[in-house]
Design an enzyme around this catalytic site. Structure first.
Site, short mmCIF file in Angstrom:
data_model
loop_
_atom_site.label_atom_id
_atom_site.label_comp_id
_atom_site.label_asym_id
_atom_site.label_seq_id
_atom_site.Cartn_x
_atom_site.Cartn_y
_atom_site.Cartn_z
N SER A 120 73.27 55.66 58.63
CA SER A 120 73.82 54.53 59.40
C SER A 120 75.25 54.88 59.75
O SER A 120 75.83 55.82 59.20
CB SER A 120 73.82 53.27 58.55
OG SER A 120 74.84 53.35 57.55
N ASP A 121 75.87 54.13 60.65
CA ASP A 121 77.32 54.27 60.80
C ASP A 121 77.97 53.46 59.68
O ASP A 121 77.29 52.74 58.93
CB ASP A 121 77.79 53.83 62.20
CG ASP A 121 79.16 54.42 62.52
OD1 ASP A 121 79.81 54.97 61.61
OD2 ASP A 121 79.60 54.34 63.68
N TRP A 122 79.26 53.58 59.57
CA TRP A 122 80.02 52.97 58.48
C TRP A 122 79.70 51.47 58.38
O TRP A 122 80.07 50.70 59.27
CB TRP A 122 81.52 53.19 58.73
CG TRP A 122 82.41 52.77 57.62
CD1 TRP A 122 82.80 51.49 57.34
CD2 TRP A 122 83.04 53.61 56.65
NE1 TRP A 122 83.63 51.48 56.25
CE2 TRP A 122 83.81 52.78 55.81
CE3 TRP A 122 83.04 54.98 56.41
CZ2 TRP A 122 84.55 53.27 54.75
CZ3 TRP A 122 83.80 55.48 55.35
CH2 TRP A 122 84.54 54.62 54.53
N ALA A 123 79.01 51.10 57.33
CA ALA A 123 78.66 49.69 57.08
C ALA A 123 77.84 49.04 58.19
O ALA A 123 77.73 47.81 58.24
CB ALA A 123 79.92 48.86 56.80
#
Ligand code: BGC
Length: 750
Positions: free
Chosen positions: A281-284
């Protein structure tokens, strides 16, 4: 140029990347057997651990505890080799199954030696050089234990207000695809046999560059055909080049956040393209599906992401906290977890981490080596675009007596490195001012008056001094642009004019009547319409990195001849955005006969302006088109020939043309081939780039250039959402930018 041949030869073996490694159907592969065996021994907690990435903001003790329990598969942002070795030792010696960690970092355009921002690298139209740049980044990063970079960013960006346009290769799917392949191959080298290999991570999958209004993180509305014809191709090319990992994007497309988008992650990426690496995933971005209003809480976010095909979660811990429960409740299948873990372990094997998880300490440093700096200098040189050069103002004569060096970017070592530089040290940056002093300080009187302290500086007190310096000079070099913080993630702008008092500064020095040479260093195309008009020459340098200074000075004095081309259309004014060359034709296309606002007669009739597609106050043309860039010499295209004017779908179109250097300097031209599919089952772009090549010619030299284009590359996603070549008439152009060119036509028959 000798050194670059040497570099290319010595790295060549590394680029013999075997895409067969990526082949699906790896069932009999001994590595797959090892993975299966490992998975059969793993507890559910250990599997979920592999899917969990934490950031090194945690203390080493906390990280160590997690690692020992098998609760972490990857760490982002740890760059201390001693700590990395400590953590790897805990992973392989103290955790139950001894699975090594994967250490990731954003190594976007260099680790220590900073290359031009990716948009600048795209401006080189030189994939070989871009590949070398990525390889050098990998050599430096891997020397401290980083085995995974979150690059390349291959988002198509057609809105320069979006700050992240700096991180990608611009507006064109073909150029971006070529550069994506170069970067993936450069980062990954020769895979597990190559200790300098770091996993690439094409991002952000997908559509992120089309954020509404150029506002980062915003929604996109890309219908499937546009997605497939324009936004997906660079990602598909990255899969074919063997990219080990993929990252999802922050945006929701037509209501579906990418981290919960099963269609793109499963249907397209896995089923259609056969990707066998893993998706992070991307950050969070998993947890952010709550803010999107797509999940009610962490647990639902985890369920949606994992079921959609996100294999590893970056930092938000929803997998860690909820997957076990979700399995128990039957909301996530055991099989989904096993598949995710299998993908992650496969890449750990492919990176050679099981054989050698440690960094060799006490080796001589590879950072900022002479060859790395030379390559960064070459990349910077090739990335600079000559946008204007009235009366051959450039190159400057070495015998010039006095030059005034003006502007906030002349000596801004940090700013010229550009966005996404975590590790590059500004102490190693050579600014244009320093390069000028170093090379010409003894011969030329250099008067430095920055006038403004930084690009946003509105204090005009220093302008008078700059004017005075200009009055004494034979030529005025004005270095303007953007500080690096004005582009990149979350750094979007609604106004693309030069910030602060920079425009006023150019206006003031131009009034001296001295030739003004404007050098722009920026993270995006800026609307420099007025400033270009006031300047005799304009060099545009997307933040050029560590060696930007010497590169620019070489160009200013003609030691090097500009060859960069715009990888993105330059708007005249922000209101023209989106403006890109490969737009579909409208029913009333602009035809060049535009009556602009000041020429409209009073009480003009409703239809008197021709009812065409243009702005009354800005026309239809951009400031500079895609693919544009001047040289100190001139090139002539002629004698364009095509193998056959009728081709079948399996044929290869063979094209030749003569390119002649008609000027006085040896120079390199980026020759470009565009096509237009004249009639389709859906409307087609007015032009599409299909090939390009850099050709170096001596003054007067003429060479025949050949392009081969398989007809199947004319395929597009048609009215039935099938990728097909539709028979019919095509136009083809070869030329030095997307607006000019010699034209020829051909037909595709059944
Ligand atoms: C960015 C990614 C980046 C990640 C890790 C995110 O905010 O969108 O491009 O790789 O952070 O630093």
């Amino acid at each position: 140029m000798k050194w670059i041949k040497f570099l290319m030869a010595s790295y060549a073996s590394l680029f013999l990347f075997s895409s067969s490694l990526m082949a699906v159907g790896v069932k009999n592969d001994p590595v797959e057997k090892k993975i299966d065996k490992l998975i059969s021994r793993m507890t559910l907690e250990e599997k979920i651990g592999q899917m969990n990435q934490i950031s090194s903001f945690e203390s080493i003790e906390t990280m160590g505890e997690f690692v020992k329990k098998g609760s972490i598969g990857s760490i982002i942002n740890e760059i201390d080799p001693i700590k990395i070795n400590t953590l790897q030792r805990i992973a392989v010696e103290e955790s139950r199954l001894g699975i090594p960690l994967l250490i990731g970092r954003d190594v976007i355009h260099g680790f220590k030696t900073i290359f031009p921002i990716p948009l600048g690298q795209a401006a080189t139209f030189d994939p070989e050089l871009v590949k070398i740049g990525a390889h050098i980044a990998a050599v430096e990063a891997s020397s401290v234990g980083i085995k995974w970079t979150f690059a390349p960013m291959v988002d198509i960006a057609r809105d320069p207000r979006w700050g992240r346009i700096a991180e990608g290769c611009g507006e064109d799917p073909y150029l971006t695809s070529v550069m994506a392949i170069a970067m993936v191959e450069g980062f990954q080298g020769n895979g597990s046999n190559d200790p300098t290999c770091i996993a690439a991570c094409p991002k952000h999958f997908v559509g992120y560059g089309a954020a509404e209004g150029g506002r980062d993180y915003n929604s996109t509305f890309l219908p499937e055909r546009l997605l497939r014809n324009v936004y997906l191709p660079p990602f598909e090319a990255s899969v074919k080049a063997g990219a080990y990992t993929f990252m999802t994007s922050f945006n929701d497309n037509d209501g579906v956040p990418s981290s919960g988008n099963e269609f793109i992650l499963k249907q397209v990426l896995r089923k259609e393209w056969g990707f066998d690496g893993f998706v992070v995933s991307d950050w969070a971005s998993v947890r952010e599906m709550i803010s999107h209003g797509f999940a009610a809480d962490d647990k639902e976010a985890a369920m949606k992401a994992v079921n959609a095909g996100v294999n590893m979660e970056m930092v938000s811990m929803t997998y860690f906290n909820h997957l076990k429960e979700l399995i128990k409740e039957g909301k996530v299948k055991q099989e989904t977890i096993d598949d995710a873990v299998r993908n992650i372990l496969r890449i750990k094997f492919r990176l050679g981490l099981f054989e050698n998880p440690f960094v060799e300490l006490n080796k001589p440093s590879v950072m900022y080596s002479e060859t790395h700096l030379e390559a960064a200098r070459r990349a910077a040189t090739e990335s600079v675009i000559l946008l204007k050069n009235d009366n051959q103002t450039l190159p400057l004569d070495e015998n010039i007596k006095t030059i005034a060096v003006i502007g906030p970017m002349a000596d801004a070592p940090y700013e010229q490195m550009g966005t996404w530089v975590f590790d590059g040290d500004k102490a190693f940056t050579i600014t244009p001012l320093n390069a000028l002093k170093e090379k010409y300080g003894n011969k030329i009187n250099i008067i430095f008056e920055p006038a403004l302290a930084y690009s946003r500086d509105k204090n005009t007190d220093g302008i008078a001094k700059a004017v005075k310096a200009s009055e004494q000079a034979d030529a005025v070099l004005v270095f303007v642009g953007e500080e690096s913080i004005l582009s990149g993630e979350a750094h979007c702008l609604a106004d693309l004019n030069l910030q602060g008092a920079q425009s006023e500064l150019i206006e003031a020095v131009a009034k001296t009547g001295k030739p003004v040479i404007t050098v722009v260093m920026a993270g995006r195309p800026l609307t420099i319409t007025k400033e270009a008009a006031l300047s005799s020459a304009v060099l545009y340098s997307f933040h050029p990195g560590t060696m930007g200074g010497p590169a620019i000075v070489d160009l200013l004095f003609g030691e090097e001849v500009p060859s960069g081309k715009t990888p993105v259309t330059f708007p005249k004014t922000v209101g023209q955005i989106p403006v890109y060359y490969a737009h579909n034709s409208s029913g009333r296309p602009a035809n060049g006969e535009e009556t602009l606002i000041d020429d409209i007669p009073l009480e003009a009739g409703q239809t008197s302006l021709g009812n065409r597609s243009f702005y009354l106050d800005a026309g239809s043309e951009p400031l500079y088109p895609f693919g544009y860039g001047l040289s100190y010499t001139t090139f002539e295209y002629g004698n364009i020939k095509i193998s056959s004017s009728e081709l079948k779908k399996n044929d290869i179109l063979k094209l030749s043309f003569d390119l002649k250097n008609t000027g006085k300097y040896a120079g390199t031209e980026v020759a470009q081939l565009y096509i237009q599919d004249k009639v389709g089952s859906v409307t087609r772009p007015v032009k599409e780039l299909k090939r390009f090549t850099r050709v170096t010619l001596q003054p007067g030299e003429k060479r025949t250039v050949n392009f081969e284009l398989p007809v199947e590359e004319l395929a597009f996603w048609n009215i039935d959402m099938k990728k097909v070549v539709e028979p019919g008439d095509f136009n083809l152009w070869v030329g030095g930018n997307s607006c000019d060119g010699k034209e020829i036509s051909f037909k595709v028959i059944e």
